[in-house]
Design an enzyme around this catalytic site. Structure first.
Site, PDB file in Angstrom:
ATOM      1  N   CYS A 119       6.168 -15.627  -5.129  1.00 46.61           N
ATOM      2  CA  CYS A 119       5.076 -15.359  -4.409  1.00 46.61           C
ATOM      3  C   CYS A 119       4.634 -13.838  -4.285  1.00 46.61           C
ATOM      4  O   CYS A 119       5.377 -12.916  -4.795  1.00 46.61           O
ATOM      5  CB  CYS A 119       4.869 -15.933  -3.230  1.00 46.61           C
ATOM      6  SG  CYS A 119       4.888 -17.891  -3.336  1.00 46.61           S
ATOM      7  N   ASP A 120       3.806 -13.554  -3.443  1.00 45.30           N
ATOM      8  CA  ASP A 120       2.940 -12.348  -3.732  1.00 45.30           C
ATOM      9  C   ASP A 120       3.582 -11.068  -3.558  1.00 45.30           C
ATOM     10  O   ASP A 120       3.382 -10.217  -4.566  1.00 45.30           O
ATOM     11  CB  ASP A 120       1.716 -12.378  -2.456  1.00 45.30           C
ATOM     12  CG  ASP A 120       0.749 -13.476  -2.563  1.00 45.30           C
ATOM     13  OD1 ASP A 120       1.274 -14.613  -3.054  1.00 45.30           O
ATOM     14  OD2 ASP A 120      -0.239 -13.143  -1.962  1.00 45.30           O
ATOM     15  N   LYS A 121       4.465 -10.760  -2.577  1.00 45.39           N
ATOM     16  CA  LYS A 121       5.222  -9.413  -2.389  1.00 45.39           C
ATOM     17  C   LYS A 121       6.716  -9.723  -2.932  1.00 45.39           C
ATOM     18  O   LYS A 121       7.306  -8.548  -3.000  1.00 45.39           O
ATOM     19  CB  LYS A 121       5.176  -9.255  -1.197  1.00 45.39           C
ATOM     20  CG  LYS A 121       3.831  -9.053  -0.455  1.00 45.39           C
ATOM     21  CD  LYS A 121       2.676  -8.372  -1.420  1.00 45.39           C
ATOM     22  CE  LYS A 121       1.292  -8.593  -0.864  1.00 45.39           C
ATOM     23  NZ  LYS A 121       0.864 -10.163  -1.002  1.00 45.39           N
ATOM     24  N   SER A 466      -6.613 -10.828  -0.659  1.00 45.10           N
ATOM     25  CA  SER A 466      -6.049 -11.701  -1.067  1.00 45.10           C
ATOM     26  C   SER A 466      -6.273 -11.829  -2.554  1.00 45.10           C
ATOM     27  O   SER A 466      -7.753 -11.707  -2.858  1.00 45.10           O
ATOM     28  CB  SER A 466      -6.209 -13.065  -0.690  1.00 45.10           C
ATOM     29  OG  SER A 466      -5.855 -14.365  -1.492  1.00 45.10           O
TER      30      SER A 466
END
Length: 550
Positions: A119-121, A466
């Site tokens: 996921c993102d980070k 986002s």
């Protein structure tokens, strides 16, 4: 082997005794020690399938002749952290993750790493770490989520959950429909279904050459993903033997390729922060202008959500990242990969199965890439917009400022109908330092879309968005408000002009007026006064430099 420092020689009797206590066998001491950094968490939908992938990686490492050791790193689901204090930790956790991986590698003198992420980070944090420690590494991203279904329509988290809030407030859908969308939008494991930050970073990781071919788009629920995890475990031992390290792969060519693919896909604006941060760790200079230069000459050839109607599972069916590389082959810089074959070789040997999902360069969805960099008297150091998700008739927007000093204030005003057509919402003191943590603004941008205002309202912020954000939303404004950037002195009803084609964002004030206002500006009280975010706020750089710790 690097690990010999902890396992060989008479002086290491005590060290070996402790290793034996973990279940290590005597013969394991002659094998490369492979760290498997896993971000498994019961809290993150994109990570709940990682236990099976951990096993597959372990088996692969044993198959290759190594000895695996799993250790954990923190993982934040941006969607669950969205819209409240928890989002302050998201971007900051990227630095924490990089530090954890560095710490474990340094403490145990590991010979190689397999980084299990999604996921993102977490993914950029892992990549920052491997560039920093520079030992043989392979990244395994855990895969996209299947689409949800309701009333014959395919669903994704952003369009059908976050944006549904605005549609419900507007009266377009019933409470029953809202409840059904909520429970059906995310049907199981994986990173959210569109080209949001997690999936964008998976795609760019494969493009950079740091994960095996096909890893980015192979679905979280697929046996293909398990096989790739196994093959990654086996392959890392080979990379250790050949001493092929991240900085052999993460050179300037790799980053230019990644930016090109990012623009062709129409990826998340967060990649500007992440690629800059990874490049810094790899010792590669990567300016903000580089993104815009590549965007201007790279057509957008995919139409994935949030701006389009295709999903990551469609991209997988169409041939995945290798197929995208095939479209861009003549423009790519040839470069090595952890798979073995070079990027151009992988592109040459791939197949495009769906012509409309990955279009040709002469029949693109848009003539320019997905991201644009804007400058102006509001953003002297630059700002970022996902232009691939902006309608043509809102590429130019002029409106009156409606100013808020936090995301919560803005969200409350939007849901209560206090934001009107022609407004430019200004959300400030949400930058890397001022937030701290540069929160994503998915909740307000989704509410705007859901309430039918996406063509009538713009939003600018020193925070970020986002990957699911769409519409005329400009983020990463630098300098940020807490660093005395001009956004700090915008007032209600000031006229703001946005021209994405000309790459401009300006407030209709003279330079003299801006200077006068800035002289009167006073630093507000910090939003966070305890915990490690205080240290983060003191050390973090501008968004224009990747929001890295200095």
């Amino acid at each position: 082997m690097r690990s010999n420092i902890i396992k060989k020689g008479i002086s290491r009797v005590g060290n070996r005794a402790l290793l034996y206590a973990t279940g290590v066998c005597a013969e394991d001491l002659n094998r490369p020690f492979i760290g498997v950094a896993s971000s498994f968490s019961d809290l993150v939908p994109g990570h709940i399938n990682m236990r099976s992938l951990e096993r597959a990686i372990e088996n692969g490492v044993y198959r290759g002749g190594g000895r695996p050791f799993i250790f954990g790193v923190p993982a934040i689901c941006d969607g669950i952290a969205m819209g409240h204090f928890g989002m302050k930790y998201s971007l900051a956790s990227r630095e924490l993750i990089a530090d954890v991986v560095e710490t474990m590698q340094g403490a145990y003198a590991l010979d190689g790493l397999v980084l299990l992420t999604n996921c993102d980070k977490i993914t950029p944090g892992m990549l920052m770490a491997c560039a920093r420690v520079n030992i043989p590494t392979i990244v395994v991203t855990a895969g996209p989520m299947l689409t949800g279904h309701y009333k014959g329509k395919r669903l994704d988290l952003v369009h059908d959950a976050f944006e549904a809030v605005g549609r419900y407030k507007k009266g377009e859908i019933s409470k029953h429909d809202l409840d059904e969308l909520e429970i059906n939008a995310c049907p199981g494991p994986g990173s959210c279904q569109g080209l949001f930050t997690a999936n964008t970073m998976s795609c760019l990781t494969e493009t950079l050459g740091m994960s095996l071919t096909g890893c980015a788009t192979s679905l979280a629920v697929s046996s293909k993903k398990v096989r790739i995890a196994f093959e990654s475990g086996a392959r890392i031992v080979e990379l250790v033997k050949k001493n092929i390290r991240p900085r052999d792969i993460l050179n300037k060519k790799a980053f230019l390729n990644a930016i090109m693919v990012d623009m062709a896909l129409g990826g998340s604006t967060n990649t500007v922060l992440h690629l800059a941060a990874i490049a810094k760790e790899a010792g590669v200079s990567l300016s903000l202008d580089t993104f815009d230069k590549i965007s201007r000459k790279t057509p957008k050839i995919c139409d994935l959500r949030p701006s389009g109607e295709y999903f990551l599972e469609d991209l997988e069916i169409a041939g995945g990242i290798p197929a995208v590389l095939k479209r861009l082959k003549e423009r790519l810089n040839d470069n090595p990969t952890v798979s073995g074959p070079s990027i151009k070789s992988l592109a040459s040997n791939s197949t495009i199965y769906e012509e409309d999902i990955i279009r040709s360069l002469d029949y693109p969805y848009k003539e320019e890439g997905g991201i644009a960099i804007l400058y102006g008297n509001i953003a002297p150091e630059g700002s970022v917009v996902k232009q691939g998700a902006v309608e043509e008739d809102t590429m130019q927007f002029t409106g009156k400022a409606k100013v808020f000093d936090s995301e919560e204030e803005a969200m409350d005003a939007i849901l209560k109908g206090r934001v009107k057509k022609g407004n430019v919402i200004v959300i400030r003191y949400e930058g890397p330092c001022g937030g701290p943590g540069m929160r994503e603004m998915l909740s307000p941008t989704s509410a705007i879309v859901g309430m039918g205002l996406s063509k009538d309202v713009a939003l600018i912020t020193d925070g970020r968005f986002s990957g699911g954000t769409r519409g005329p939303c400009i983020g990463h404004i630098a300098p940020e408000a807490s660093k005395k950037g001009p956004i700090a002195v915008i007032r209600n009803n000031d006229t703001i002009k946005i021209d994405i084609r000309k790459r401009r964002i300006d407030v209709d004030l003279t330079d003299a007026e801006i200077k006068t206002r800035l002289k009167k500006w006073r630093q507000p009280k910090p939003k966070v006064t305890g915990g490690w975010l205080v240290r983060y706020a003191k050390l973090v750089s501008s968004a224009s430099k990747g929001a890295v710790l200095e």
